[in-house]
Design a protein around this motif. Structure first.
Motif, PDB file in Angstrom:
ATOM      1  N   LEU A   2      -2.576   5.615  -1.870  1.00 11.87           N
ATOM      2  CA  LEU A   2      -1.880   4.928  -0.777  1.00 11.87           C
ATOM      3  C   LEU A   2      -2.905   4.082  -0.028  1.00 11.87           C
ATOM      4  N   ASP A   3      -2.430   2.998   0.583  1.00 12.98           N
ATOM      5  CA  ASP A   3      -3.325   2.152   1.376  1.00 12.98           C
ATOM      6  C   ASP A   3      -3.813   2.928   2.599  1.00 12.98           C
ATOM      7  N   ALA A   4      -4.883   2.416   3.208  1.00 15.18           N
ATOM      8  CA  ALA A   4      -5.454   3.096   4.382  1.00 15.18           C
ATOM      9  C   ALA A   4      -4.418   3.243   5.495  1.00 15.18           C
ATOM     10  N   ASP A   5      -3.549   2.220   5.665  1.00 14.43           N
ATOM     11  CA  ASP A   5      -2.583   2.305   6.776  1.00 14.43           C
ATOM     12  C   ASP A   5      -1.267   2.966   6.366  1.00 14.43           C
ATOM     13  N   THR A   6      -1.115   3.369   5.109  1.00 13.96           N
ATOM     14  CA  THR A   6       0.103   4.070   4.666  1.00 13.96           C
ATOM     15  C   THR A   6      -0.056   5.564   4.934  1.00 13.96           C
ATOM     16  N   THR A   7       1.050   6.203   5.317  1.00 15.96           N
ATOM     17  CA  THR A   7       1.028   7.639   5.613  1.00 15.96           C
ATOM     18  C   THR A   7       1.898   8.380   4.592  1.00 15.96           C
ATOM     19  N   TYR A  56      -0.967  -2.519  -7.098  1.00 17.60           N
ATOM     20  CA  TYR A  56      -1.736  -2.708  -5.866  1.00 17.60           C
ATOM     21  C   TYR A  56      -0.832  -3.284  -4.764  1.00 17.60           C
ATOM     22  N   HIS A  57      -0.751  -2.607  -3.618  1.00 15.85           N
ATOM     23  CA  HIS A  57       0.048  -3.058  -2.462  1.00 15.85           C
ATOM     24  C   HIS A  57       1.487  -3.380  -2.876  1.00 15.85           C
ATOM     25  N   GLN A  58       2.023  -2.627  -3.838  1.00 19.75           N
ATOM     26  CA  GLN A  58       3.294  -3.057  -4.442  1.00 19.75           C
ATOM     27  C   GLN A  58       4.433  -3.210  -3.431  1.00 19.75           C
ATOM     28  N   VAL A  59       4.625  -2.205  -2.593  1.00 20.77           N
ATOM     29  CA  VAL A  59       5.785  -2.261  -1.684  1.00 20.77           C
ATOM     30  C   VAL A  59       5.618  -3.421  -0.705  1.00 20.77           C
ATOM     31  N   LYS A  60       4.419  -3.577  -0.175  1.00 23.90           N
ATOM     32  CA  LYS A  60       4.187  -4.667   0.783  1.00 23.90           C
ATOM     33  C   LYS A  60       4.422  -6.021   0.116  1.00 23.90           C
ATOM     34  N   ARG A  61       3.991  -6.137  -1.112  1.00 21.87           N
ATOM     35  CA  ARG A  61       4.164  -7.418  -1.825  1.00 21.87           C
ATOM     36  C   ARG A  61       5.637  -7.656  -2.180  1.00 21.87           C
TER      37      ARG A  61
HETATM   38  N1  URA Z   1       2.799   0.126  -1.797  1.00 26.43           N
HETATM   39  C1  URA Z   1       2.017  -0.437  -0.861  1.00 26.43           C
HETATM   40  O1  URA Z   1       2.099  -1.619  -0.583  1.00 26.43           O
HETATM   41  N2  URA Z   1       1.123   0.356  -0.252  1.00 26.43           N
HETATM   42  C2  URA Z   1       1.001   1.682  -0.487  1.00 26.43           C
HETATM   43  O2  URA Z   1       0.193   2.357   0.144  1.00 26.43           O
HETATM   44  C3  URA Z   1       1.851   2.232  -1.462  1.00 26.43           C
HETATM   45  C4  URA Z   1       2.734   1.440  -2.116  1.00 26.43           C
END
Ligand code: URA
Length: 230
Positions: free
Chosen positions: A101-106, A183-188
């Motif tokens: 998970l990214d640093a800012d993801t919980t 990488y950063h899939q959900v944000k993208r």
């Molecule tokens: N997708 C994101 O962009 N960030 C994550 O931490 C996990 C999935």
């Protein structure tokens, strides 16, 4: 297993320091001082170090509620500590984090020393579901469900991501289930829908749900059912 290895796997001691503890006479097996580092420990043997009972756990499966400002790598990065520093376990830094998970993801972070189990979570071929609660900067476009079900084209990817399932909680809060881990899939994905993720929390991986009892930074061992579900 050899006694020096057993001690080193149960404690912070290296093999060399385990041997020193043995030679000092700090180790007992079933109440008897043992100095031979090659002594074979069987599973019923009670081993004490300076009077303290040691417990050997061969396989570890852990869920952690990752707090923000921590990283899913074995050592700290960019000024953030590794999530592994939250585990008060010997040799925690040798465990593997199954899916970053990214640093800012919980949220739900799975940690193990069973490489094959971890692989079943992270391998693209296994298509393991990951469910995220997502908070957005703008109300989500009406076409989002259809576009996500179709497979969104992300910038810099050669082909669209796999179909994803969306559940709306409100205009700016949704649940998204994906099977990949780019990488950063959900944000993208939300950027491709003209939006911006303001907060992201993983709630579920496969059938394993983040235990609501765990506050940010807390963890517990997985149950046998949770381990077996992967
Ligand atoms: N997708 C994101 O962009 N960030 C994550 O931490 C996990 C999935």
């Amino acid at each position: 297993m050899r006694l020096d290895r057993y001690i080193s796997e149960c404690t912070e001691l290296s093999r060399a320091n385990a041997k020193k503890a043995l030679h000092r006479g700090d180790i007992t097996c079933d109440g008897v001082v043992v100095k031979n580092s090659g002594f074979k420990v069987d599973k019923d043997c009670e081993v004490h170090l300076s009077g303290e009972r040691l417990y050997h756990v061969s396989s570890r499966y852990i869920m952690l509620n990752k707090p923000a400002d921590t990283v899913c790598s074995n050592v700290g990065e960019a000024g953030y500590p590794s999530v592994l520093t939250l585990l008060d376990l010997p040799k925690a830094e040798t465990l593997q984090i199954a899916g970053r998970l990214d640093a800012d993801t919980t949220g739900l972070t799975l940690i193990t020393n069973d490489g094959q189990w971890g692989h079943r979570i992270t391998s693209p071929r296994k298509a393991c579901n990951k469910r995220y609660r997502v908070w957005l900067a703008e109300p989500l476009v009406e076409t989002a469900e259809a576009e996500l079900a179709e497979g969104i084209q992300l910038k810099t990817e050669t082909k669209p991501v796999l179909p994803a399932k969306l559940e709306r909680i409100s205009d700016t809060e949704v649940l998204l289930t994906i099977t990949e881990g780019k990488y950063h899939q959900v944000k993208r994905m939300f950027a491709a829908l003209g939006n911006r993720v303001t907060a992201l929390h993983r709630e579920q991986v496969g059938d394993i749900k983040l235990d609501e009892i765990l506050k940010p930074g807390e963890w517990r061992e997985l149950t046998p059912e949770e381990i077996g579900s992967v």
